[in-house]
Design a protein around this motif. Structure first.
Motif, PDB file in Angstrom:
ATOM      1  N   GLY A 155       0.812  -1.207   0.000  1.00 23.96           N
ATOM      2  CA  GLY A 155       0.000   0.000   0.000  1.00 23.96           C
ATOM      3  C   GLY A 155       0.845   1.256   0.000  1.00 23.96           C
ATOM      4  O   GLY A 155       0.522   2.240  -0.684  1.00 23.96           O
ATOM      5  N   ALA A 156       1.947   1.238   0.749  1.00 18.97           N
ATOM      6  CA  ALA A 156       2.849   2.397   0.770  1.00 18.97           C
ATOM      7  C   ALA A 156       3.454   2.640  -0.608  1.00 18.97           C
ATOM      8  O   ALA A 156       3.567   3.786  -1.064  1.00 18.97           O
ATOM      9  CB  ALA A 156       3.942   2.174   1.808  1.00 18.97           C
ATOM     10  N   VAL A 157       3.819   1.551  -1.280  1.00 18.79           N
ATOM     11  CA  VAL A 157       4.382   1.684  -2.628  1.00 18.79           C
ATOM     12  C   VAL A 157       3.333   2.258  -3.590  1.00 18.79           C
ATOM     13  O   VAL A 157       3.628   3.147  -4.399  1.00 18.79           O
ATOM     14  CB  VAL A 157       4.890   0.318  -3.136  1.00 18.79           C
ATOM     15  CG1 VAL A 157       5.349   0.413  -4.583  1.00 18.79           C
ATOM     16  CG2 VAL A 157       6.026  -0.187  -2.255  1.00 18.79           C
ATOM     17  N   SER A 158       2.101   1.758  -3.499  1.00 22.18           N
ATOM     18  CA  SER A 158       1.031   2.234  -4.375  1.00 22.18           C
ATOM     19  C   SER A 158       0.724   3.700  -4.108  1.00 22.18           C
ATOM     20  O   SER A 158       0.471   4.473  -5.045  1.00 22.18           O
ATOM     21  CB  SER A 158      -0.225   1.384  -4.168  1.00 22.18           C
ATOM     22  OG  SER A 158      -1.283   1.822  -4.991  1.00 22.18           O
ATOM     23  N   LEU A 168       0.928   9.200  -6.153  1.00 26.51           N
ATOM     24  CA  LEU A 168       1.227  10.616  -6.004  1.00 26.51           C
ATOM     25  C   LEU A 168       2.200  11.095  -7.082  1.00 26.51           C
ATOM     26  O   LEU A 168       2.112  12.228  -7.563  1.00 26.51           O
ATOM     27  CB  LEU A 168       1.804  10.877  -4.611  1.00 26.51           C
ATOM     28  CG  LEU A 168       0.836  10.659  -3.440  1.00 26.51           C
ATOM     29  CD1 LEU A 168       1.564  10.835  -2.115  1.00 26.51           C
ATOM     30  CD2 LEU A 168      -0.359  11.608  -3.527  1.00 26.51           C
ATOM     31  N   ALA A 169       3.148  10.228  -7.449  1.00 27.00           N
ATOM     32  CA  ALA A 169       4.124  10.598  -8.476  1.00 27.00           C
ATOM     33  C   ALA A 169       3.513  10.562  -9.875  1.00 27.00           C
ATOM     34  O   ALA A 169       3.894  11.356 -10.751  1.00 27.00           O
ATOM     35  CB  ALA A 169       5.326   9.657  -8.409  1.00 27.00           C
ATOM     36  N   ALA A 206      -6.378   7.470  -8.205  1.00 29.64           N
ATOM     37  CA  ALA A 206      -6.980   6.159  -7.963  1.00 29.64           C
ATOM     38  C   ALA A 206      -5.987   5.214  -7.292  1.00 29.64           C
ATOM     39  O   ALA A 206      -6.323   4.504  -6.331  1.00 29.64           O
ATOM     40  CB  ALA A 206      -7.480   5.551  -9.276  1.00 29.64           C
ATOM     41  N   PHE A 207      -4.739   5.205  -7.760  1.00 30.58           N
ATOM     42  CA  PHE A 207      -3.740   4.309  -7.184  1.00 30.58           C
ATOM     43  C   PHE A 207      -3.287   4.785  -5.801  1.00 30.58           C
ATOM     44  O   PHE A 207      -2.959   3.978  -4.935  1.00 30.58           O
ATOM     45  CB  PHE A 207      -2.550   4.170  -8.132  1.00 30.58           C
ATOM     46  CG  PHE A 207      -2.782   3.172  -9.220  1.00 30.58           C
ATOM     47  CD1 PHE A 207      -2.398   1.852  -9.055  1.00 30.58           C
ATOM     48  CD2 PHE A 207      -3.403   3.538 -10.405  1.00 30.58           C
ATOM     49  CE1 PHE A 207      -2.619   0.920 -10.053  1.00 30.58           C
ATOM     50  CE2 PHE A 207      -3.631   2.607 -11.400  1.00 30.58           C
ATOM     51  CZ  PHE A 207      -3.242   1.297 -11.234  1.00 30.58           C
ATOM     52  N   ALA A 208      -3.254   6.094  -5.587  1.00 30.34           N
ATOM     53  CA  ALA A 208      -2.917   6.612  -4.259  1.00 30.34           C
ATOM     54  C   ALA A 208      -3.971   6.194  -3.230  1.00 30.34           C
ATOM     55  O   ALA A 208      -3.638   5.739  -2.124  1.00 30.34           O
ATOM     56  CB  ALA A 208      -2.787   8.138  -4.305  1.00 30.34           C
TER      57      ALA A 208
END
Length: 432
Positions: free
Chosen positions: A112-115, A120-121, A129-131
């Motif tokens: 989740g942290a990676v997503s 954000l990037a 959506a991915f954040a």
């Protein structure tokens, strides 16, 4: 000297009781998946009708990504739990569940942290959506882990109640998301309602997930977990690669069209997924109690699902356009042309699940992994190759051919595994 039956005693009652218990466990599996699928179906339909085919394609990419992460969690956490701790003493089950759910929660937190960072990037349409998906992953994975934990204990009723809680929490969350009217809002609504059910699972079980023991769980289950991880991720990863490739080759709208057609198969997929929750524990029970019946059990399971898929798909082909428009809105026009190939895809998958359950019960992790890798390679090549040749429809037919071919390999591997199996050896079953 042989003893005479006691008056009024039915010699066949133990067998009947066993069958009644099996039917009960299967029924709870179907009921639980029906509740789960209702929530997924409602979210999909609502987003499709509210946001249109392009935004629905963005939502579908986030959904497919969640599917990959979910299969990572299942491979490392809950698949070994179901295989090794189904029907064991409660004390053993509770200890295993605490470590297994802790592992699922850890996987959700890490990925989740990676997503979140990637979203954000990334920015644009996909980024938010991915954040939001990254924020919601821990709760989503923990909720799924409770379901498998309850089925491992043979208590499907609790899994069903947990999914009902998710459905109830989803209603107000969706109302709020509809006012915001963005893909990110719907992702948050879906994930937040799952987090409510995940918290309720802790109350149901009286067990607190132990993230600190995740490393120990992974070490104990490494002989199964890492093979199941590769197997599961190859399955969902193939679906993700096909979705991303289809979006690049044809357009994001094509991803939404495929997802729309899959939603129409939702009621049948609820049956297929509901059975999958209990098929491995049941196949393991058959193997321990009557090994010679395992092949018949798997054939009835897979054949029944394939036949049901064909019947459901046939009914969809007869559905009037006005009902399709009512269900999917503008997505219906693109999705209606994909019903036939997706029906064959689901039928092929249903047939293969019978063999997959048998391989899991036999502990034939190498053969199971080999089958899944072959099926996944066919899925990606068929889906993308078909897209290059004939667009969205070609991709759907390519996947259908790949799924049927993969199912044949599953059954060939099951036949070989049964020949190698020693009746007195069931290495997958543990009590501690």
């Amino acid at each position: 000297m042989t003893s005479m039956p006691v008056e009024g005693e039915n010699p066949a009652s133990p067998a009947r009781s066993a069958k009644r218990a099996l039917v009960g466990r299967l029924s709870w599996g179907l009921a639980d998946q029906a509740a789960s699928s209702i929530s997924n179906f409602a979210v999909g339909i609502y987003v499709a009708r509210s946001l249109g085919v392009t935004a629905f394609g963005v939502f579908s990419l986030a959904w497919v990504t969640y599917g990959v992460v979910l299969n990572v969690s299942r491979g490392l956490a809950t698949d070994p739990l179901v295989v090794r701790f189904s029907g064991v003493p409660e004390s053993s089950w509770r200890g295993a569940v605490a470590r297994s759910t802790g592992t699922a929660l850890g996987v959700g937190t890490a990925i989740g942290a990676v997503s979140l960072v990637a979203g954000l990037a990334l920015g644009g349409r996909l980024g938010p959506a991915f954040a939001c998906l990254g924020v919601m992953l821990p709760g989503l994975l923990l909720q799924d882990a409770w379901r498998f934990s309850f089925f491992a204990a043979g208590n499907g009723r609790k899994a069903f109640v947990n999914d009902v809680v998710w459905c109830v929490a989803l209603v107000p969350a969706m109302v709020v998301a509809a006012h915001v009217d963005t893909v990110a809002a719907f992702v948050l609504a879906w994930g937040a309602s799952a987090a409510v059910a995940a918290a309720y699972g802790c109350l149901q079980s009286g067990i607190r997930p132990r993230m600190t023991e995740a490393r120990g769980w992974l070490r104990e289950q490494r002989d199964l977990g890492y093979r199941y991880l590769v197997e599961n991720v190859s399955l969902s990863g193939a679906s993700q690669l096909r979705a991303y490739g289809l979006g690049a080759i044809v357009g994001v709208g094509a991803v939404g069209a495929v997802r729309g057609a899959e939603l129409l198969m939702g009621p049948f997929l609820a049956v297929l997924m509901g059975l999958s929750l209990v098929t491995v524990p049941e196949a393991a029970r058959v193997l321990r109690q009557a090994p010679h019946r395992l092949g018949r059990f798997c054939l009835l399971l897979g054949g029944g699902q394939a036949a049901a898929a064909l019947l459901w798909g046939g009914s969809l082909l007869l559905m009037p356009d006005r009902l399709g428009d009512l269900a999917l809105g503008s997505v219906w026009h693109s999705s209606s042309h994909l019903i036939l190939p997706i029906t064959f895809s689901v039928a092929g998958a249903g047939l293969g699940t019978g063999a997959a359950a048998g391989l899991r019960a036999l502990g034939a992790a190498r053969r199971s992994l080999r089958s899944q890798l072959f099926a996944s390679a066919c899925y990606v090549s068929g889906g993308l190759g078909g897209a290059v040749v004939a667009g969205t429809v070609g991709s759907a037919w390519g996947v259908a051919a790949a799924t049927v071919s993969g199912s044949a390999v599953w059954w060939l591997q099951l036949r070989s595994a049964r020949r190698e199996h020693h009746p007195n050896s069931v290495p997958e079953v543990r009590t501690s």
